[in-house]
Design an enzyme around this catalytic site. Structure first.
Site, mmCIF file in Angstrom:
data_model
loop_
_atom_site.group_PDB
_atom_site.id
_atom_site.type_symbol
_atom_site.label_atom_id
_atom_site.label_comp_id
_atom_site.label_asym_id
_atom_site.label_seq_id
_atom_site.Cartn_x
_atom_site.Cartn_y
_atom_site.Cartn_z
ATOM 1 N N SER A 116 29.560 -15.659 13.584
ATOM 2 C CA SER A 116 29.254 -14.658 13.459
ATOM 3 C C SER A 116 28.119 -14.709 13.199
ATOM 4 O O SER A 116 26.921 -15.368 12.659
ATOM 5 C CB SER A 116 30.127 -14.754 11.929
ATOM 6 O OG SER A 116 29.908 -13.578 11.525
ATOM 7 N N TYR A 158 32.172 -17.374 3.641
ATOM 8 C CA TYR A 158 32.248 -17.609 4.872
ATOM 9 C C TYR A 158 30.910 -17.447 5.404
ATOM 10 O O TYR A 158 30.985 -17.995 6.622
ATOM 11 C CB TYR A 158 32.733 -16.347 4.846
ATOM 12 C CG TYR A 158 32.780 -15.279 6.376
ATOM 13 C CD1 TYR A 158 34.270 -15.702 7.129
ATOM 14 C CD2 TYR A 158 31.912 -14.506 7.136
ATOM 15 C CE1 TYR A 158 34.572 -15.389 8.586
ATOM 16 C CE2 TYR A 158 32.302 -14.118 8.286
ATOM 17 C CZ TYR A 158 33.373 -14.542 9.072
ATOM 18 O OH TYR A 158 33.580 -14.135 10.330
#
Length: 248
Positions: free
Chosen positions: A137, A150
């Protein structure tokens, strides 16, 4: 670009980015073992693409999951050429509201499960000059207030990718794709309420130079490129942002 004759495992393939990757890889001619917690959407892929799809309903973080996934792929297709580690867990919120159990859950799905699947698949990958694509990501390289846990797990995925690329070369290539904001059902599962989700989406859109969210198929096409030995056989250890310019 063709993946004909290759056997590929794709985790988190039921919806969203994983579904887009699975369809792209199938259209490129590969046999695909699709993995996800919910069997019904995986069966939809099997109905659409027939015997080229093997379905494994499995939580990738469960004990023994990696062994079962590799056994299913090799049992169905006789070999395993590539692994796409896409399954992920995203939960957002400020650190004072995010306990260690939340971090442990995300780490188990986002980092430990991909590492274990690579380990279990390694004999097959080495035998066939295979490759791994990890779905990371842009959160791995950008500061993300309210999403620190995250982002930390995805930064770990990037480190895993680069270290294993050197460790496993020249037999196995290991790369990662770093998607920016992609319009998927994940946005309904972040742990935020509707108002905060709306604010998050608006902020992401305003900070993306291309002015739109990405589509799952756009990530899928880059995965296919990295899996294609003819086109990217000299590429390993790459962290490829596919993010509408968000990290520019």
């Amino acid at each position: 670009m063709t993946l004909a004759g290759k056997s590929v495992v794709i985790t988190g393939a039921a919806t969203g980015i994983g579904r887009g990757i699975a369809e792209s890889v199938l259209k490129a001619g590969a046999d695909v073992t699709v993995v996800g917690r919910r069997e019904e959407p995986l069966r939809e892929l099997a109905d659409l693409y027939g015997p080229s799809v093997a379905v494994v309903a499995e939580d990738v973080s469960a004990p023994g999951a990696a062994e079962r996934i590799v056994a299913a792929a090799t049992g169905r297709f006789g070999r395993l050429d590539a692994v796409v580690n896409n399954a992920g867990l995203a939960r957002f919120g400020p650190i004072e509201e995010s306990g260690p159990e939340l971090f442990d859950a995300m780490f188990a799905v986002n980092v430990r499960a991909p590492a274990e699947l690579i380990r279990c698949a390694l004999p097959q990958l080495r035998a066939h000059g295979g490759s791994v694509v990890n779905i990371s990501s842009v959160g791995a390289v950008l500061s993300m207030p309210g999403r620190a846990f995250y982002g930390a797990t995805k930064a770990a995925v990037n480190s895993l990718t680069r270290s294993l690329a050197r460790e496993l070369a020249p037999d196995v290539r290991v790369n990662a794709v770093l998607p920016g904001p992609v319009d998927t059902p994940m946005w309904n599962e972040t742990g935020l309420d509707a108002a905060d989700t709306g604010k998050l989406r608006a902020g992401l859109l305003s900070s993306t130079p291309m002015g739109r969210f990405g589509e799952a198929g756009e990530i899928g096409r880059w995965v296919c490129l990295l899996l294609d030995t003819e086109l990217s056989g000299w590429v390993t250890g790459a962290l490829v942002p596919v993010d509408g310019g968000r990290t520019a």
